[in-house]
Motif scaffolding. Structure first.
Motif, PDB file in Angstrom:
ATOM      1  N   SER A 318       0.820  -1.219   0.000  1.00  0.00           N
ATOM      2  CA  SER A 318       0.000   0.000   0.000  1.00  0.00           C
ATOM      3  C   SER A 318       0.847   1.260   0.000  1.00  0.00           C
ATOM      4  O   SER A 318       0.309   2.369  -0.053  1.00  0.00           O
ATOM      5  CB  SER A 318      -0.890   0.092   1.231  1.00  0.00           C
ATOM      6  N   CYS A 319       2.146   1.111   0.117  1.00  0.00           N
ATOM      7  CA  CYS A 319       3.018   2.284   0.231  1.00  0.00           C
ATOM      8  C   CYS A 319       2.813   3.235  -0.946  1.00  0.00           C
ATOM      9  O   CYS A 319       2.801   2.819  -2.094  1.00  0.00           O
ATOM     10  CB  CYS A 319       4.474   1.841   0.294  1.00  0.00           C
ATOM     11  N   ILE A 320       2.652   4.526  -0.646  1.00  0.00           N
ATOM     12  CA  ILE A 320       2.493   5.518  -1.712  1.00  0.00           C
ATOM     13  C   ILE A 320       3.768   6.342  -1.896  1.00  0.00           C
ATOM     14  O   ILE A 320       3.750   7.384  -2.549  1.00  0.00           O
ATOM     15  CB  ILE A 320       1.300   6.452  -1.412  1.00  0.00           C
ATOM     16  N   ARG A 321       4.860   5.900  -1.273  1.00  0.00           N
ATOM     17  CA  ARG A 321       6.153   6.575  -1.414  1.00  0.00           C
ATOM     18  C   ARG A 321       6.078   8.051  -1.051  1.00  0.00           C
ATOM     19  O   ARG A 321       6.610   8.891  -1.757  1.00  0.00           O
ATOM     20  CB  ARG A 321       6.679   6.461  -2.847  1.00  0.00           C
ATOM     21  N   CYS A 322       5.401   8.322   0.035  1.00  0.00           N
ATOM     22  CA  CYS A 322       5.282   9.722   0.435  1.00  0.00           C
ATOM     23  C   CYS A 322       6.550  10.198   1.135  1.00  0.00           C
ATOM     24  O   CYS A 322       6.817  11.383   1.202  1.00  0.00           O
ATOM     25  CB  CYS A 322       4.079   9.910   1.347  1.00  0.00           C
ATOM     26  N   GLY A 323       7.309   9.268   1.681  1.00  0.00           N
ATOM     27  CA  GLY A 323       8.560   9.649   2.336  1.00  0.00           C
ATOM     28  C   GLY A 323       8.407  10.021   3.806  1.00  0.00           C
ATOM     29  O   GLY A 323       9.390  10.326   4.472  1.00  0.00           O
ATOM     30  N   ALA A 324       7.184  10.002   4.326  1.00  0.00           N
ATOM     31  CA  ALA A 324       6.980  10.430   5.716  1.00  0.00           C
ATOM     32  C   ALA A 324       7.776   9.573   6.700  1.00  0.00           C
ATOM     33  O   ALA A 324       8.309  10.077   7.685  1.00  0.00           O
ATOM     34  CB  ALA A 324       5.493  10.395   6.076  1.00  0.00           C
ATOM     35  N   CYS A 325       7.861   8.276   6.416  1.00  0.00           N
ATOM     36  CA  CYS A 325       8.580   7.410   7.357  1.00  0.00           C
ATOM     37  C   CYS A 325      10.084   7.695   7.343  1.00  0.00           C
ATOM     38  O   CYS A 325      10.750   7.601   8.363  1.00  0.00           O
ATOM     39  CB  CYS A 325       8.280   5.933   7.089  1.00  0.00           C
ATOM     40  N   LEU A 326      10.605   8.059   6.172  1.00  0.00           N
ATOM     41  CA  LEU A 326      12.020   8.428   6.119  1.00  0.00           C
ATOM     42  C   LEU A 326      12.248   9.691   6.942  1.00  0.00           C
ATOM     43  O   LEU A 326      13.223   9.813   7.678  1.00  0.00           O
ATOM     44  CB  LEU A 326      12.459   8.730   4.684  1.00  0.00           C
ATOM     45  N   PRO A 347      12.646   3.408   6.747  1.00  0.00           N
ATOM     46  CA  PRO A 347      11.882   2.293   7.316  1.00  0.00           C
ATOM     47  C   PRO A 347      11.225   1.412   6.250  1.00  0.00           C
ATOM     48  O   PRO A 347      11.318   0.191   6.308  1.00  0.00           O
ATOM     49  CB  PRO A 347      10.834   3.002   8.175  1.00  0.00           C
ATOM     50  N   ILE A 348      10.589   2.028   5.272  1.00  0.00           N
ATOM     51  CA  ILE A 348       9.938   1.207   4.252  1.00  0.00           C
ATOM     52  C   ILE A 348      10.997   0.434   3.460  1.00  0.00           C
ATOM     53  O   ILE A 348      10.779  -0.714   3.071  1.00  0.00           O
ATOM     54  CB  ILE A 348       9.040   2.060   3.320  1.00  0.00           C
ATOM     55  N   GLY A 349      12.152   1.046   3.281  1.00  0.00           N
ATOM     56  CA  GLY A 349      13.234   0.380   2.544  1.00  0.00           C
ATOM     57  C   GLY A 349      13.768  -0.834   3.262  1.00  0.00           C
ATOM     58  O   GLY A 349      14.044  -1.867   2.637  1.00  0.00           O
ATOM     59  N   ALA A 379       3.856   7.887  11.653  1.00  0.00           N
ATOM     60  CA  ALA A 379       3.861   8.822  10.521  1.00  0.00           C
ATOM     61  C   ALA A 379       3.178   8.262   9.278  1.00  0.00           C
ATOM     62  O   ALA A 379       2.686   9.025   8.450  1.00  0.00           O
ATOM     63  CB  ALA A 379       5.302   9.196  10.167  1.00  0.00           C
ATOM     64  N   CYS A 380       3.156   6.966   9.137  1.00  0.00           N
ATOM     65  CA  CYS A 380       2.737   6.390   7.852  1.00  0.00           C
ATOM     66  C   CYS A 380       1.253   6.622   7.584  1.00  0.00           C
ATOM     67  O   CYS A 380       0.401   6.142   8.323  1.00  0.00           O
ATOM     68  CB  CYS A 380       3.033   4.897   7.818  1.00  0.00           C
ATOM     69  N   PRO A 381       0.920   7.343   6.503  1.00  0.00           N
ATOM     70  CA  PRO A 381      -0.488   7.616   6.220  1.00  0.00           C
ATOM     71  C   PRO A 381      -1.232   6.356   5.794  1.00  0.00           C
ATOM     72  O   PRO A 381      -2.457   6.328   5.828  1.00  0.00           O
ATOM     73  CB  PRO A 381      -0.426   8.621   5.073  1.00  0.00           C
ATOM     74  N   MET A 382      -0.516   5.331   5.378  1.00  0.00           N
ATOM     75  CA  MET A 382      -1.178   4.125   4.910  1.00  0.00           C
ATOM     76  C   MET A 382      -1.223   3.046   5.990  1.00  0.00           C
ATOM     77  O   MET A 382      -1.532   1.890   5.707  1.00  0.00           O
ATOM     78  CB  MET A 382      -0.483   3.595   3.646  1.00  0.00           C
TER      79      MET A 382
END
Ligand code: SF4
Lengths: 481, 279, 199
Positions: A318-326, A347-349, A379-382
């Protein structure tokens, strides 16, 4: 089927130390990530209704991943009906082959490209380069790192590890090579103007454009691109051939789903309602129009994604690559993207890299680059369960014996002792004996043999108390209160 | 009838900083609360769990559940934990962990569910010490106009996984402990349990960032010590401070609350807390 | 005719400006030509400094502007020529399909009779908005886009939503306007009453 990702072959300590020594990078990364985080929090505070939209978006995105095979079919049918071409690439190399074939068929000599993580993943530029086809990155940050032969250090701000002077040097060199006027100064305005003028000609002359994609809409066969610079608009409207290379997981079911999710990347990534440009491609140019590509090809990339469906890691798609977690990750702020050694940092990486490749590369990521502080989860919106996944991945690494032996032995023995009260007591006395025996000073390292070595490199090792609380309590009870 | 609580001291407090647990007992008892200490308790298993050793963690978790069930399923005394992070471990992780581990150990689905239920019951009873006190306590034993500035570190797990923890600072302020969070307070100090052992370099880089911000509070507000409800973070930061030859006192919040109760909230007494430690 | 909700217009203006967009206020449509000529620094230009995306509809009267200075896209024109003109122009004008007040954004469709190039290639983009084209939320606007496509039985091959000038923070995190797209974007919000009656 496991996917393929490129990776940095330097071992972790080398990547880490290089990052820690790069003060420019650490300073800028710290500044940029904290600012992104702040504006994100502000936009959410100021617009409480976003929250409802976000929750709906999460539910719909989860469902889309669940129904993915069917939605992919629908999307493809739609695009083909509008005159586009679609392809499904099982692995990275398949995606590259398809793109190369399109380029060959059209005798493409020059390509302009807007930012796309998937093309980093499949190493498209390298493959085109080998064929003698020049690929020009047009996102300013991507352009800078292309000149420097580097990888992105942040998914939103790829060149955030370089300062203006370093960028100026690159542009000077480029100008000398091209025999054109160099930037007027090290001023960021001037540097940006140089890039604008330099890339403008390439935009107008390119034979082929390459984009990634933020969303695919199955119902309508639409591809959505989000940028701030306007380069994606150049890429989609100027060259005669357009190739969009997109991960299959970018799918949403219908227009309603798109409506809920389309603002999330900008809201969570840069704290704005929308990025400057949202571009939707629906079909190749219709005859008589002023712009748009004559051919539009969409390459849908699997590369290890489909295999995650039906596992407990499915939500990662579901990741939208928003970058919030980074942006909130303390480790990312400390070392930046390069230290991860993967196309996908943060984190997503550290979750995606081992999962997409079935642990074939960088198995150390989950344990070395996460303190489990849970900031990413928040932080993750998803609502992706990043910390839980990281713990699970550590577990898998251990089960597959991909880690170093000492820690494992220690923690196993420890659990054997500490699983019962008597074992616990024994381990404390043993630690005391060992400390008396080995250490000049009495400290706790005997409790978990081997592991305190790491602690002691940089920190004083705490001392075991002469009387534990257990002992104090017994003592007190015996004395009677 | 007096309120009874069961104390979970945590392995770190038990072995390394028993003064914190002793202070915690005194503070509770001073308020007429009866403290039980189930002596067969060991560790919550978080070190193992976070490192990926789920079965090893489950062994400790089962011990925890059995110990705090105290034989009687009716027993519903609150379990007061001397660490926000350990409390969060029991509350958020135990039910699923014990369920999964039972299945892994080839137990029946029924038995696995049974473990899950037992863990959930326990989880409902667990609270972090200062948050429990905040919810149950009157303001302060000895209302005071004293105000002693200290640097307060709200650990990541307590902050993010225990709802209501944003009151933690206020709770201390009510007692005359002028708790101040450093800049970028929400950033991890780098402890991370086993992370501090297995990745000492980054763990320390994070500690140094945290300590720089802490030092700023010490300089600007004349804070006299560093305190937190989480000993893990504290020991890691203290270890770094001592290696850097800093003598900034470091103590658990329970120790400060006890000082406040005794109207001894002065820099000199705080110094003494630290001298008492580890001898 | 129903009055346009002025608070929506106001909200759009505020949000547009907070996105670093600018506003051009005019009282009479005749004022626009002078303003545009000024902005485009038309006098300094040999070629036509102003390009217009076509599909003028209620802005038909722009065709009365000095043809020496203005090039307007019409279906059947040579795309190569128009692209060249856009690449060399100093200012581009387009209409829009709708604008959203809460996001401060405008939405442009690429169709046979309307080109996006004037919004992309020149350093200044002026977008003409009729008050009744402004909807309250971006969400609502997206719904309108879907509806428009259904009503016309045709999706625009390209749709572009603009919510601010071209910008980047790629060097040291410092915000710079005008990377590849326009550095200045102006919204001209025109009341029907101005559009319809000449001065
Ligand atoms: S994991 Fe979540 S926070 Fe991180 S980039 Fe993806 S959507 Fe954004």
């Amino acid at each position: 089927m496991a996917g393929q990702l490129p990776f940095d072959e330097r071992p972790w300590p080398e990547r880490r130390d290089a990052a820690l020594q790069n003060q420019t990078m650490r300073h800028t990364i710290g500044f940029v990530t904290r600012r992104f985080t702040l504006v994100k929090q502000e936009v959410y505070r100021a617009n409480p209704d976003i929250e409802a939209s976000r929750t709906v978006a999460v539910g719909q995105k989860r469902k889309a991943i669940h129904d993915l095979p069917e939605l992919l079919e629908r999307f493809r049918t739609q695009v083909e009906e509008h005159g586009g071409h679609t392809y499904l690439a099982a692995r990275a190399e398949d995606a590259v082959d398809i793109a190369l074939n399109i380029a060959r068929t059209n005798q493409v000599k020059s390509v302009i490209k807007s930012k796309s993580m998937v093309t980093e993943e499949i190493e498209l530029n390298q493959a085109f380069g080998k064929e003698g086809i020049a690929v020009r990155e047009t996102d300013l940050g991507e352009y800078i790192i292309q000149l420097a032969h580097e990888k992105p250090s942040h998914i939103l701000a790829p060149a955030v590890h370089r300062n203006r002077h370093q960028v100026a040097d690159l542009f000077q060199e480029d100008a000398a090579q091209k025999k054109i006027a160099p930037p007027h100064s090290d001023d960021i305005e001037d540097l940006t103007r140089y890039a604008r003028e330099r890339l403008r000609q390439e935009f107008l002359q390119a034979d082929m454009g390459v984009t990634g994609g933020n969303f695919l809409v199955a119902e309508t066969g639409t591809l959505v691109l989000i940028t701030n610079e306007g380069n994606a608009d150049m890429v989609t409207s100027l060259p005669p051939v357009l190739v969009s290379i997109v991960g299959v997981e970018k799918m949403v079911e219908n227009w309603t789903s798109l409506q809920e999710i389309i603002q999330q990347p900008a809201m969570s990534g840069i704290g704005r309602h929308l990025s400057s440009y949202t571009t939707m491609i629906h079909a190749p140019k219709s005859s008589g129009s002023a712009e748009g590509p004559e051919q539009w090809h969409v390459i849908l990339v699997d590369n290890g994604r489909m295999a995650l469906r039906g596992t407990k890691f499915e939500d990662v798609l579901s990741c939208i690559r928003c970058g919030a977690c980074l942006n909130v990750c303390p480790v990312f702020r400390e070392v930046g993207g390069h230290a991860y050694g993967s196309v996908y940092p943060g984190p997503i990486g550290i979750v995606e890299t081992p999962l997409l490749t079935d642990f074939q590369i960088l198995p150390e990521l989950p344990s070395k680059l996460c303190t489990l502080c849970h900031a990413c989860q928040e932080a993750c919106p998803m609502d992706i369960s990043l910390p839980q996944h990281i713990v699970s991945l550590r577990h898998i690494v251990i089960k597959r014996h991909l880690n170093s032996g000492m820690v494992g032995w220690t923690l196993k023995t420890w659990a054997r002792f500490w699983g019962t009260a008597s074992g616990y007591r024994r381990s404390i006395s043993l630690a005391r004996v060992m400390q008396r025996f080995y250490g000049k000073r009495r400290n706790a390292s005997g409790l978990i043999p081997g592991m305190f070595a790491g602690w002691g490199q940089t920190r004083e090792i705490p001392q075991v108390a002469p009387q534990t609380f257990h002992e104090w309590w017994q003592d007190r009870n015996q004395k009677g209160e | 009838m007096p309120i009874t609580v069961q104390l979970f001291v945590t392995c770190l407090a038990d072995m390394i900083r028993p003064q914190a647990a002793i202070a915690a007992v005194h503070v509770l008892e001073n308020r007429g609360i009866q403290v039980e200490f189930p002596e067969r308790q060991t560790c919550c298993g978080q070190f193992s769990y976070n490192a990926g050793y789920q079965h090893e963690a489950a062994v400790m978790a089962r011990n925890f559940v059995q110990v705090f069930e105290s034989g009687s399923p009716e027993d519903s005394a609150d379990i007061v934990a001397l660490s926000g992070s350990c409390a969060a471990m029991v509350i958020n992780t135990y039910p699923q962990l014990l369920y999964e581990d039972a299945l892994q150990q080839r137990k029946s689905e029924t038995e696995a569910r049974e473990w899950k239920k037992r863990a959930e019951k326990i989880a409902h009873r667990v609270q972090e010490w200062s948050m429990w006190l905040d919810r149950h306590g009157e303001a302060s034993l000895a209302p005071t106009d004293m105000s002693l500035p200290v640097v307060y570190h709200l650990g990541c797990h307590m902050r993010r996984l225990l709802p209501g923890s944003e009151r933690a600072e206020e709770f201390l302020k009510d007692k005359g402990i002028d708790a101040r969070e450093p800049e970028n307070a929400e950033e991890c100090c780098g402890f991370g349990g086993t992370y501090s052992f297995t990745e000492p370099v980054l763990s320390t880089a994070l500690a140094d960032d945290k300590l720089a911000n802490i030092q700023r509070v010490v300089d600007d507000a004349q804070a006299v010590c560093l305190t937190s409800a989480d000993l893990g973070c504290l020991l890691h930061l203290e270890g770094r401070l001592r290696r850097q030859k800093s003598s900034l006192p470091v103590c658990h919040v329970a120790e400060l609350v006890e000082l406040a109760d005794q109207k001894k909230l002065t820099p000199a007494y705080v110094q003494e807390l630290v001298r008492g430690g580890g001898e | 005719m129903l009055g346009v909700d002025e608070t929506i217009v106001q909200q759009f203006e505020e949000k547009w400006q907070s996105n670093a967009g600018k506003l051009l206020h005019i009282n009479h449509r005749e004022e626009l030509e002078d303003l545009i000529l000024d902005l485009s620094a038309a006098d300094a230009f040999k070629e036509k400094p102003i390009v217009v995306g076509g599909s003028l509809g209620q802005w038909e009267w722009i065709r009365t502007w000095n043809p020496e200075k203005v090039s307007i896209w019409s279906p059947g024109d040579d795309p190569e020529v128009f692209r060249h003109q856009c690449a060399n122009a100093s200012l581009g004008i387009t209409g829009c399909a709708w604008a959203a007040a809460d996001a401060g954004s405008v939405c442009l469709y690429s169709q046979k009779d309307s080109s996006l190039l004037p919004s992309l290639l020149p350093p200044i983009h002026v977008v003409l908005i009729a008050k009744d084209q402004i909807v309250l939320s971006f969400h609502e606007g997206m719904g309108k886009l879907y509806q428009d496509a259904h009503d016309q039985g045709l999706w625009p091959s390209l749709v572009k939503i603009v919510a601010g000038p071209s910008m980047t923070a790629d060097i040291e995190g410092q915000l710079i306007l005008g990377v590849h797209g326009p550095r200045d974007i102006y919204a001209v919000i025109i009341d029907d009453s101005i559009g319809i009656q000449p001065n």
